[in-house]
Design an enzyme around this catalytic site. Sequence first.
Site, PDB file in Angstrom:
ATOM      1  N   HIS A   1      10.451  18.556   1.658  1.00  0.00           N
ATOM      2  CA  HIS A   1       9.557  19.594   2.156  1.00  0.00           C
ATOM      3  C   HIS A   1      10.024  20.988   1.772  1.00  0.00           C
ATOM      4  O   HIS A   1      11.159  21.184   1.389  1.00  0.00           O
ATOM      5  CB  HIS A   1       9.387  19.503   3.677  1.00  0.00           C
TER       6      HIS A   1
ATOM      7  N   GLU B   1       6.599  22.365   5.870  1.00  0.00           N
ATOM      8  CA  GLU B   1       7.073  22.510   7.246  1.00  0.00           C
ATOM      9  C   GLU B   1       6.804  23.940   7.686  1.00  0.00           C
ATOM     10  O   GLU B   1       7.287  24.884   7.069  1.00  0.00           O
ATOM     11  CB  GLU B   1       8.572  22.238   7.342  1.00  0.00           C
TER      12      GLU B   1
ATOM     13  N   ARG C   1       8.106  30.102   7.609  1.00  0.00           N
ATOM     14  CA  ARG C   1       8.047  30.585   8.986  1.00  0.00           C
ATOM     15  C   ARG C   1       6.661  31.160   9.256  1.00  0.00           C
ATOM     16  O   ARG C   1       6.072  31.798   8.383  1.00  0.00           O
ATOM     17  CB  ARG C   1       9.111  31.648   9.216  1.00  0.00           C
TER      18      ARG C   1
ATOM     19  N   ASN D   1       8.957  30.210  15.478  1.00  0.00           N
ATOM     20  CA  ASN D   1       9.928  30.684  16.462  1.00  0.00           C
ATOM     21  C   ASN D   1       9.139  31.452  17.510  1.00  0.00           C
ATOM     22  O   ASN D   1       8.568  32.497  17.227  1.00  0.00           O
ATOM     23  CB  ASN D   1      10.986  31.563  15.791  1.00  0.00           C
TER      24      ASN D   1
ATOM     25  N   GLU E   1      18.080  22.466   1.889  1.00  0.00           N
ATOM     26  CA  GLU E   1      18.566  21.548   2.908  1.00  0.00           C
ATOM     27  C   GLU E   1      18.742  20.173   2.266  1.00  0.00           C
ATOM     28  O   GLU E   1      17.847  19.683   1.580  1.00  0.00           O
ATOM     29  CB  GLU E   1      17.553  21.468   4.047  1.00  0.00           C
TER      30      GLU E   1
ATOM     31  N   HIS F   1      13.239  27.227   3.206  1.00  0.00           N
ATOM     32  CA  HIS F   1      14.089  26.411   2.357  1.00  0.00           C
ATOM     33  C   HIS F   1      13.314  25.252   1.751  1.00  0.00           C
ATOM     34  O   HIS F   1      12.229  24.915   2.200  1.00  0.00           O
ATOM     35  CB  HIS F   1      15.286  25.866   3.155  1.00  0.00           C
TER      36      HIS F   1
END
Length: 140
Positions: free
Chosen positions: A7, A56, A11, A60, A117, A74
Amino acid sequence: MSIRYLHAMIRTNVPEASHTFYTEGLGLIKTRQYDSEAGRFSLIYYAAEAGAPEVELTHNWDHKEYGNGDQFGHLAFEVDDIYQVCQTLSDQGVTILRPPRDGHMAFIKDPNGISIELLQKGDRLESQEPWASMENTGSW
């Protein structure tokens, strides 16, 4: 070595509008969602079909604004042996931002400064030195 693209993370401070965009606009399906009350964030995943690489969205809950510099998060890849991959990359001079202390997850930095990641395929591996006692070297 086997590696699978998983993925890309973005944000968002507008999860509802993002959901409409990715589902109704692009025709992706929502594959899963994880909400963390303690961490005050949500992870929402979208893909073209089940099992395909995902987008993804990280929301937050307390963060209000993102700029282009901090909105992209990422890329994520699944690997057969996270310790072996991190050792190979470390030997090549790659920055390990978050070592694979838990045998499950690590973050590295590509030559362009992009966080990547790495996730262990299947079950997490038992902790191994020197990874288990290493400290983080940066943000991801």
